[in-house]
Every structure is written in structure tokens, then in C-alpha cells.
Design a protein around this motif. Structure first.
Motif, PDB file in Angstrom:
ATOM      1  N   GLY A 100       0.666  -1.356   0.043  1.00  0.00           N
ATOM      2  CA  GLY A 100      -0.107  -0.031  -0.086  1.00  0.00           C
ATOM      3  C   GLY A 100       0.883   1.080   0.117  1.00  0.00           C
ATOM      4  N   VAL A 101       1.848   1.398   0.937  1.00  0.00           N
ATOM      5  CA  VAL A 101       2.854   2.637   0.912  1.00  0.00           C
ATOM      6  C   VAL A 101       3.447   2.763  -0.343  1.00  0.00           C
ATOM      7  CG1 VAL A 101       4.816   3.532   2.127  1.00  0.00           C
ATOM      8  CG2 VAL A 101       2.744   2.574   3.486  1.00  0.00           C
ATOM      9  N   MET A 102       4.020   1.787  -0.815  1.00  0.00           N
ATOM     10  CA  MET A 102       4.882   1.609  -1.971  1.00  0.00           C
ATOM     11  C   MET A 102       3.936   1.956  -3.291  1.00  0.00           C
ATOM     12  SD  MET A 102       7.741   1.916  -1.257  1.00  0.00           S
ATOM     13  CE  MET A 102       7.906   2.322   0.544  1.00  0.00           C
ATOM     14  N   ILE A 103       2.548   1.760  -3.336  1.00  0.00           N
ATOM     15  CA  ILE A 103       2.033   2.145  -4.412  1.00  0.00           C
ATOM     16  C   ILE A 103       1.606   3.661  -4.560  1.00  0.00           C
ATOM     17  CG2 ILE A 103      -0.570   2.089  -5.307  1.00  0.00           C
ATOM     18  CD1 ILE A 103      -0.446  -0.901  -4.691  1.00  0.00           C
ATOM     19  N   ASN A 104       1.542   4.232  -3.196  1.00  0.00           N
ATOM     20  CA  ASN A 104       1.471   5.731  -3.113  1.00  0.00           C
ATOM     21  C   ASN A 104       2.756   6.218  -3.692  1.00  0.00           C
ATOM     22  OD1 ASN A 104      -1.139   7.081  -1.765  1.00  0.00           O
ATOM     23  ND2 ASN A 104      -1.122   4.797  -1.204  1.00  0.00           N
ATOM     24  N   ALA A 105       3.760   5.514  -3.239  1.00  0.00           N
ATOM     25  CA  ALA A 105       5.211   6.186  -3.298  1.00  0.00           C
ATOM     26  C   ALA A 105       5.335   6.252  -4.906  1.00  0.00           C
ATOM     27  CB  ALA A 105       6.205   5.598  -2.736  1.00  0.00           C
ATOM     28  N   ALA A 106       4.831   5.294  -5.617  1.00  0.00           N
ATOM     29  CA  ALA A 106       5.124   5.201  -7.119  1.00  0.00           C
ATOM     30  C   ALA A 106       4.284   5.860  -7.807  1.00  0.00           C
ATOM     31  CB  ALA A 106       4.826   3.741  -7.476  1.00  0.00           C
ATOM     32  N   SER A 107       2.884   6.180  -7.310  1.00  0.00           N
ATOM     33  CA  SER A 107       2.050   7.167  -7.750  1.00  0.00           C
ATOM     34  C   SER A 107       2.518   8.516  -7.540  1.00  0.00           C
ATOM     35  CB  SER A 107       0.658   7.126  -7.076  1.00  0.00           C
ATOM     36  OG  SER A 107      -0.087   8.460  -7.517  1.00  0.00           O
ATOM     37  N   ALA A 108       3.288   8.860  -6.386  1.00  0.00           N
ATOM     38  CA  ALA A 108       3.711  10.260  -6.248  1.00  0.00           C
ATOM     39  C   ALA A 108       5.029  10.447  -7.258  1.00  0.00           C
ATOM     40  CB  ALA A 108       4.201  10.435  -4.699  1.00  0.00           C
ATOM     41  N   THR A 109       5.608   9.477  -7.490  1.00  0.00           N
ATOM     42  CA  THR A 109       7.032   9.626  -8.234  1.00  0.00           C
ATOM     43  C   THR A 109       6.943   9.378  -9.734  1.00  0.00           C
ATOM     44  OG1 THR A 109       7.672   7.600  -7.308  1.00  0.00           O
ATOM     45  CG2 THR A 109       8.551   9.494  -6.172  1.00  0.00           C
TER      46      THR A 109
END
Length: 177
Positions: free
Chosen positions: A99-108
Motif C-alpha cells: 500500500g505505501v509503495m503504490i502511493n510512493a510510485a504514484s507520487a514519483t
């Protein structure tokens, strides 16, 4: 059963296999790095910026209020990383990471896959979390043999799906806030 082909291995109960050592190595390094990234965000440890400066960065990449989302990311990275490191509540830990890394990927994502601010590390971390969800933590984990131990395909699917659902919820909440 006698098997003379040396390529075939069987699991001997109570004996640690190479795959178990590999899972331990993956969990300790990956979980430790993820926990350290969370502590960088929260407290500025390990060369991090701390919560206020990380909050400013989160604002710049579209997460508002920045300090709130930076704190959530830092807490989840720290908790998920430590749970993976110890092999404790592994499906939950893997779900947090996904979950956290999907958000990180979305942000970057706009930085491209390999750009200096690209999403390759978030993708790598999400993949490692999903792989651990699929394999389980191994026998060298605090989960192993405990009544709460959960592993196998249904738990892997539930773990990954929960991580995806949580990521979507955060992305939607951020769009509303």
C-alpha cells in the motif's frame, strides 16, 4: 522414499533450508531499510529530513496536509519494515508495504521509471512486499509455528489486495482533502 537424483530435495522437519536463510536475508535487509526510511521521515535519523521537512516535500508532490501524510508514511514504513524484519504478522506487513509503495510510485510516476526522482525504488519495494506475501516469512521468523501464522495463496491474495485497496483509499482521500 529413496531418490537418487541429487537435484531433488526434500524438506526435513526441524532443518533449516537455503530458502529459509534467503527469506531471512531478504526480510532483514529489506525490512531494515524500509524501517530506516520511515525513521528518516519521522525523526530525521539515518540522514533523513525529519517530519516537518518531509511534510513540505509531501506538499510539493501533492499530498496535503503534508505533515499528516508524511507522518502516516513514516509510521507505516517503520511498522511494516520492523514486522518484516522480525517475520511477525507477515501478511499484514506485506500489505502495509504494498500500500505505501503504490502511493510512493504514484507520487514519483511523473519522474519516469529510472529518473532521479523516478518510481523504480517504490516498484522494487512493492514487488518485494508482494513476494514475501506469496512466500511467507520462512521458518526463521517469529510467525513460524505460532497460532497466528498465516500463509499460502489465499493469504497472499488477501494481503496484496488489502494493500492495493488501502493505497487506493489514501489516493482518493488525498484527492478529496
Amino acid at each position: 522414499m529413496n531418490i537418487t537424483d541429487s537435484r531433488v530435495t526434500t524438506h526435513i522437519p526441524g532443518r533449516v533450508q537455503a530458502a529459509d536463510v534467503g527469506l531471512l536475508l531478504l526480510r532483514v535487509v529489506f525490512g531494515g531499510l524500509l524501517a530506516a526510511a520511515g525513521l528518516q521521515k519521522l525523526f530525521g535519523w539515518f540522514g533523513g529530513q525529519g517530519l516537518a521537512a518531509t511534510g513540505t516535500v509531501f506538499e510539493q508532490i501533492g499530498y496535503s496536509p503534508g505533515v499528516f501524510f508524511a507522518a502516516v508514511a513514516g509510521i507505516l514504513e517503520t511498522a511494516g519494515g520492523l514486522l518484516l524484519l522480525f517475520g511477525l504478522f507477515t501478511p499484514l506487513a506485506a500489505s502495509i508495504v504494498v500500500g505505501v509503495m503504490i502511493n510512493a510510485a504514484s507520487a514519483t510516476f511523473s519522474g519516469g521509471l529510472f529518473g532521479p526522482s523516478g518510481y523504480q525504488m517504490a516498484l522494487l519495494y512493492a514487488t518485494a512486499g508482494a513476494v514475501i506475501a506469496c512466500t511467507g516469512a520462512g521458518v526463521l521468523a517469529l510467525d513460524h509455528g505460532r497460532p497466528w501464522q498465516r500463509e499460502g495463496a489465499p493469504w497472499a491474495v488477501a494481503s496484496i489486495a488489502t494493500g492495493i485497496a488501502a493505497a487506493v483509499a489514501v489516493l482518493l482521500a488525498n484527492a478529496v482533502l
